[in-house]
Design an enzyme around this catalytic site. Structure first.
Site, PDB file in Angstrom:
ATOM      1  N   GLU A 203       0.832  -1.209   0.000  1.00  0.00           N
ATOM      2  CA  GLU A 203       0.000   0.000   0.000  1.00  0.00           C
ATOM      3  C   GLU A 203       0.862   1.252   0.000  1.00  0.00           C
ATOM      4  O   GLU A 203       0.568   2.218  -0.712  1.00  0.00           O
ATOM      5  CB  GLU A 203      -0.951   0.021   1.203  1.00  0.00           C
TER       6      GLU A 203
ATOM      7  N   ASP B 212      -5.645  -3.269  -1.579  1.00  0.00           N
ATOM      8  CA  ASP B 212      -5.539  -1.822  -1.776  1.00  0.00           C
ATOM      9  C   ASP B 212      -4.184  -1.440  -2.353  1.00  0.00           C
ATOM     10  O   ASP B 212      -4.087  -0.527  -3.175  1.00  0.00           O
ATOM     11  CB  ASP B 212      -5.832  -1.068  -0.487  1.00  0.00           C
TER      12      ASP B 212
END
Length: 360
Positions: free
Chosen positions: A72, A129
């Site tokens: 991320e 993500d």
């Protein structure tokens, strides 16, 4: 017994206007649109962040978590570098990410690198993500620098997200937090902060498929209903039951609105959905006068708040959301990194600046 609600019960169907707004975030505009020059305030904060958190080999260090690196963080930093027109940093970040985190067998990335460990990447599971933002940054970079290789790489990641990480559960299309470890016979576990709607819009353009539209519409509907505790807040992690689509707080993680879930209102507002209920609920929680400070988290079972304040990034996020929801002005020039800001607080500030520069 944990508090339970049904996200689909008594909730209005997502309007066409809201869906279009969610998919039409400014930084996911059509490829024919001219690439905007870097915002000066954003570029100044990115330069400070880069000096403090980007190592010479190309990895972002999480100073609040023993110096590890995450997919991320790499994805967010790639987006920052692209938005600031910083190709040298972009290529440095990309080379390390590909070299150290790429998984064998697909185009996704391992979620964590632990420096100094005998095996620095011991868990090859991905964090969705991270992959969403890596793909989005590559697709934007392909347009900015007219680089087909970036577009091909971003498209390949988007295709694997679509192929490996979308499921139909309890009447909804949902986004798994990772390829492994989140599916049980009777339920799945979701991370609501992984619904990065502006980034998903880019992936949908690269790999057209109706499943993206269902994911976004169902994701907003899920967020509308997934509120718990006194303040009706979204949790970091959510259990969704297959049989009836009921959502509950999970047993494997603390039942909190915390460091992950603060990104729920960020991504909704970034997508132009600042009027949605989750954003308004979070703003009411943050504005409650009985709080002695801006809480870092709230326990959604006991309604207890953290015994310490939130970081500076959350404070800037609250200020920005208040301006967006109230139609007021947000002064980007006032945002700076402080000595107290760790990696995550600093990154939240930068994401707010990116969102504001795109929406304004």
């Amino acid at each position: 017994m944990p508090h339970m609600i049904s996200p689909g019960a008594s909730l209005p169907r997502l309007s066409r206007r809201a869906l279009v707004a969610g998919l039409g975030a400014a930084w996911a505009a059509a490829p024919a649109r001219a690439v905007a020059p870097p915002d000066l305030a954003l570029r100044a904060v990115w330069q400070d962040f880069r000096a403090r958190f980007l190592l010479p080999e190309g990895r972002i260090i999480d100073t609040g978590n023993q110096g590890v690196s995450h997919s991320e963080g790499q994805g967010w930093a790639l987006l920052c570098a692209e938005r600031c027109g910083d190709r040298a940093s972009f290529d440095l970040l990309l080379a390390w990410t590909r070299g150290l985190l790429r998984r064998p067998g697909d185009h996704l990335h391992a979620w964590r690198h632990v420096p100094g460990a005998a095996q620095t990447v011991s868990d090859r599971n991905n964090a969705t993500d991270g992959d969403v933002f890596i793909a989005a940054a590559l697709l934007l970079a392909a347009r900015r620098w007219d680089e087909p290789a970036y577009a091909a790489a971003g498209t390949a990641i988007a295709r694997d997200i679509l192929r490996l990480l979308l499921r139909h559960v309890g009447g909804r299309t949902v986004l798994l937090p990772g390829a492994g470890g989140f599916e049980e016979q009777e339920h799945v576990v979701l991370n609501l902060s992984y619904y990065a709607f502006p980034a998903l819009r880019l992936l949908a353009r690269a790999v057209p498929d109706p499943a993206w539209l269902r994911l976004v519409a169902d994701g907003v509907g899920l967020l509308r209903g997934a509120g718990f505790g006194r303040w009706d807040l979204p949790p970091d992690w959510l259990t969704l039951w297959r049989a009836d689509g009921v959502a509950s707080l999970p047993s494997r993680w603390p039942p909190r609105f915390s460091y992950d879930a603060v990104r729920v209102p960020l991504y909704l507002a970034w997508a132009g959905l600042q009027e949605e209920a989750p954003v308004q609920r979070v703003l009411r929680f943050w504005a409650e006068r009985t709080h002695p400070y801006l809480p870092a988290w709230a326990d959604l079972e006991t309604d207890r708040i953290s015994p310490y304040p939130a970081n500076g990034g959350v404070a800037v996020l609250r200020q920005w959301l208040q301006a967006r929801a109230g139609g007021g002005a947000f002064q980007m020039e006032s945002v700076r990194l402080s000595r107290q800001d760790d990696y995550y607080g600093s990154m939240i500030k930068i994401l707010v600046l990116i969102a504001e520069s795109e929406l304004s």
